[in-house]
Design a protein around this motif. Structure first.
Motif, PDB file in Angstrom:
ATOM      1  N   HIS A 294       0.838  -1.208   0.000  1.00 19.98           N
ATOM      2  CA  HIS A 294       0.000   0.000   0.000  1.00 19.98           C
ATOM      3  C   HIS A 294       0.869   1.253   0.000  1.00 19.98           C
ATOM      4  O   HIS A 294       0.622   2.196  -0.766  1.00 19.98           O
ATOM      5  N   LEU A 295       1.911   1.245   0.830  1.00 21.85           N
ATOM      6  CA  LEU A 295       2.849   2.372   0.879  1.00 21.85           C
ATOM      7  C   LEU A 295       3.558   2.530  -0.464  1.00 21.85           C
ATOM      8  O   LEU A 295       3.667   3.650  -0.997  1.00 21.85           O
ATOM      9  N   ASP A 296       4.012   1.430  -1.035  1.00 21.39           N
ATOM     10  CA  ASP A 296       4.759   1.474  -2.288  1.00 21.39           C
ATOM     11  C   ASP A 296       3.890   1.968  -3.442  1.00 21.39           C
ATOM     12  O   ASP A 296       4.366   2.686  -4.330  1.00 21.39           O
ATOM     13  N   SER A 297       2.602   1.615  -3.411  1.00 20.43           N
ATOM     14  CA  SER A 297       1.717   2.017  -4.508  1.00 20.43           C
ATOM     15  C   SER A 297       1.342   3.492  -4.448  1.00 20.43           C
ATOM     16  O   SER A 297       1.012   4.091  -5.468  1.00 20.43           O
ATOM     17  N   LYS A 300       6.002   7.376  -4.157  1.00 17.58           N
ATOM     18  CA  LYS A 300       7.043   7.042  -5.120  1.00 17.58           C
ATOM     19  C   LYS A 300       8.413   7.612  -4.755  1.00 17.58           C
ATOM     20  O   LYS A 300       9.433   7.117  -5.217  1.00 17.58           O
ATOM     21  N   TRP A 301       8.465   8.638  -3.925  1.00 15.39           N
ATOM     22  CA  TRP A 301       9.742   9.246  -3.582  1.00 15.39           C
ATOM     23  C   TRP A 301      10.457   8.360  -2.566  1.00 15.39           C
ATOM     24  O   TRP A 301       9.941   8.123  -1.463  1.00 15.39           O
ATOM     25  N   PRO A 302      11.665   7.889  -2.890  1.00 15.60           N
ATOM     26  CA  PRO A 302      12.364   6.936  -2.009  1.00 15.60           C
ATOM     27  C   PRO A 302      12.604   7.457  -0.597  1.00 15.60           C
ATOM     28  O   PRO A 302      12.398   6.717   0.375  1.00 15.60           O
ATOM     29  N   LEU A 303      13.019   8.707  -0.462  1.00 16.05           N
ATOM     30  CA  LEU A 303      13.307   9.234   0.871  1.00 16.05           C
ATOM     31  C   LEU A 303      12.036   9.351   1.705  1.00 16.05           C
ATOM     32  O   LEU A 303      12.032   9.053   2.907  1.00 16.05           O
ATOM     33  N   LEU A 304      10.948   9.796   1.078  1.00 13.87           N
ATOM     34  CA  LEU A 304       9.684   9.910   1.800  1.00 13.87           C
ATOM     35  C   LEU A 304       9.167   8.523   2.173  1.00 13.87           C
ATOM     36  O   LEU A 304       8.649   8.306   3.282  1.00 13.87           O
ATOM     37  N   LYS A 305       9.310   7.585   1.262  1.00 13.82           N
ATOM     38  CA  LYS A 305       8.864   6.217   1.539  1.00 13.82           C
ATOM     39  C   LYS A 305       9.631   5.642   2.727  1.00 13.82           C
ATOM     40  O   LYS A 305       9.051   4.974   3.604  1.00 13.82           O
TER      41      LYS A 305
END
Length: 516
Positions: A294-297, A300-305
């Motif tokens: 759910h988070l990955d979908s 999209k920003w790697p640092l925010l993720k």
């Protein structure tokens, strides 16, 4: 109704009780789901001497207090109502605050409970008179939290005292230097300031728990700039919410058997999910993968993720559901701040790295003081013992309902009855059923009082704590389930059907009693 006499000044001492108090008279603290359910079932059992003390000016409990934008329940609608009073026309799969509050108003009216309620009457203390078998209850009537006014002091008497305060009724505020010097507007999510427009404002949100993930999206749509200060990220799953179609509502209304079947399916579906709360469970890993997907979908920003990915076991803190929190965090006018807040100035928030954020509004999404239960009410039991002293190492009760040394006291949503997987209303109905059996025992045996044997209460709570150590709540994260000494005082450690079995029939061998 509970008998009462007015005292002239606070602290002068308790009045002599009237001689004509009907037996058994019952005093209930709170008019949320628990208090209303207790009153309904007492009336059905033939008891009429019931008084509900409510410090606010209307019923509703936490659903009255939490009126922030986006407020909603994370339990499906058809499971978030009393089993004896189903609602056929829920508008959505997951109910919003206004609809829940409307349901509570409906219940209060249908069962004619308002004549039993003393609004704007706050209970401040209760002391059990062992000789008379009565609770002496001190109140302040006409006080107002909003303007700080204090009303008149009264003393009331009842044979039975029921706490229906819940676990989520006292907002928790962080102790941050300089907050008293901040010149902007500040409020807690549970005390939302609806008179303060957020349009174009520079807003800081402190905390990212269950309330914040609901109100951050609508706030982000209004604010000119929103800074969200996150201490720890939360596990978030998609929310399977949608409006009900008209044909579905007609089917629920016309076919009660279908509605009941659907409710049962919801219950057992949620009940099965408890397995995910066992340490190292396969289901837990599956749910964790679903949360990460759910988070990955949505991000999209790697640092925010990375900043939004929890580093603790799923379920150790409350698992949340949302479809719009992650998109809100990525709006151009929103910034997620993961550096701890160091202090406030008159017009800014300063983080630990020295960065300053200009704000004119601060909203606290910092949850509630959950481990004190009846606090700040002063409760005194047998031998002058205070409940605060009895609970110095952490709150505990027998089946979460009764407390050794505190006769004729019954708690709804008490210690170790909170859930992480199902509807709390199921637990409340179990507790009410249990308490009424005890009250009936007082009448049938003409007892002055009863309370659990201390050894049986200790044995029960040793079992609770041993079971809790097997669950994800014991994996080391900081959560509102656990007190400052590391004791989980809030959660029920296993399936709700187990609690149902334990509360269906009172084992009176576990109780001490005194004849009248």
């Amino acid at each position: 109704m509970a008998e009462s006499k007015r005292t002239k000044t606070a602290g002068r001492g308790l009045e002599t009780p009237p001689s004509d108090i009907p037996f058994p008279s019952v005093a209930i603290i709170g008019s949320g789901f628990g208090g209303l359910c207790m009153a309904i079932k007492l009336k059905e059992a033939g008891f009429q001497a019931i008084t509900i003390f409510e410090k606010a000016d209307r019923v509703g409990g936490t659903w009255r207090d939490n009126s922030y934008p986006g407020a909603a329940c994370d339990v499906p609608s058809h499971l978030y109502s009393f089993s004896f009073e189903p609602k056929s026309d829920w508008s959505r799969a997951f109910p919003e605050q206004s609809e829940i509050l409307g349901y509570i108003d409906h219940v209060a009216d249908k069962y004619n409970l308002r004549p039993h309620i003393r609004f704007r009457t706050e209970v401040t203390a209760a002391e059990f008179d062992e000789a008379k078998g009565l609770w002496r209850i001190e109140t302040i009537t006409g006080s107002s939290e909003n303007n700080g006014s204090r009303g008149r002091h009264e003393t009331h008497f009842a044979h039975v005292l029921v706490s229906a305060c819940g676990q989520l009724n006292r907002p928790a505020y962080p102790d941050i230097p300089g907050l008293d010097r901040f010149e902007g507007v500040q409020f807690h999510s549970a005390r939302w300031n609806h008179q303060h427009s957020l349009k174009g404002r520079k807003v800081a949100v402190i905390g990212t728990g269950a309330s914040a993930i609901q109100f951050v999206p609508p706030v982000a749509e209004q604010a000119g700039q929103l800074h969200v200060f996150q201490r720890t990220p939360t596990w978030i799953l998609p929310k399977p919410d949608r409006p009900y179609m008209n044909y579905e509502k007609r089917r629920f209304r016309k076919f009660p058997a279908w509605r009941e079947t659907y409710r049962n399916w919801l219950y057992w579906s949620l009940e099965a999910r408890f397995a995910a709360l066992n340490q190292g469970s396969v289901l837990g890993e599956m749910v964790k993968r679903a949360a990460l997907e759910h988070l990955d979908s949505q991000v999209k920003w790697p640092l925010l993720k990375k900043a939004l990915t929890p580093d603790y076991e799923l379920g150790c803190k409350r698992i949340l559901i949302s479809n719009d929190y992650y998109p809100a965090i990525q709006r151009p006018n929103v910034a997620l701040i993961t550096t701890p807040v160091e202090r406030f100035t008159k017009n800014s928030v300063v983080d630990r790295d020295g960065r300053s954020y200009d704000v004119d509004t601060v909203i606290f999404g910092t949850g509630f003081e959950t481990t004190g239960f009846l606090a700040p009410i002063r409760i005194t039991g047998l031998g002058g013992q205070s409940l605060k002293e009895a609970w110095k190492d952490g709150a505990e009760a027998f089946l979460g309902v009764t407390v050794a040394g505190f006769p004729n006291l019954f708690m709804l949503y008490g210690p170790n009855t909170n859930l992480g997987h199902n509807s709390i209303l199921f637990m409340i109905e179990c507790q009410v059923h249990y308490a009424i059996q005890c009250i009936r025992r007082l009448v049938d045996r003409r007892l002055k009082y009863l309370h659990p044997d201390p050894d049986r209460q200790r044995e029960y709570n040793e079992w609770v704590q041993a079971e809790l150590k097997k669950r994800v709540w014991a994996t080391g994260c900081h959560s509102w389930y656990v007190n400052e000494k590391g004791k989980n005082t809030n959660n029920w450690p296993t399936y709700t059907v187990s609690y149902w079995r334990k509360t269906r029939q009172v084992d009176f061998s576990a109780y001490r009693s005194e004849a009248r």
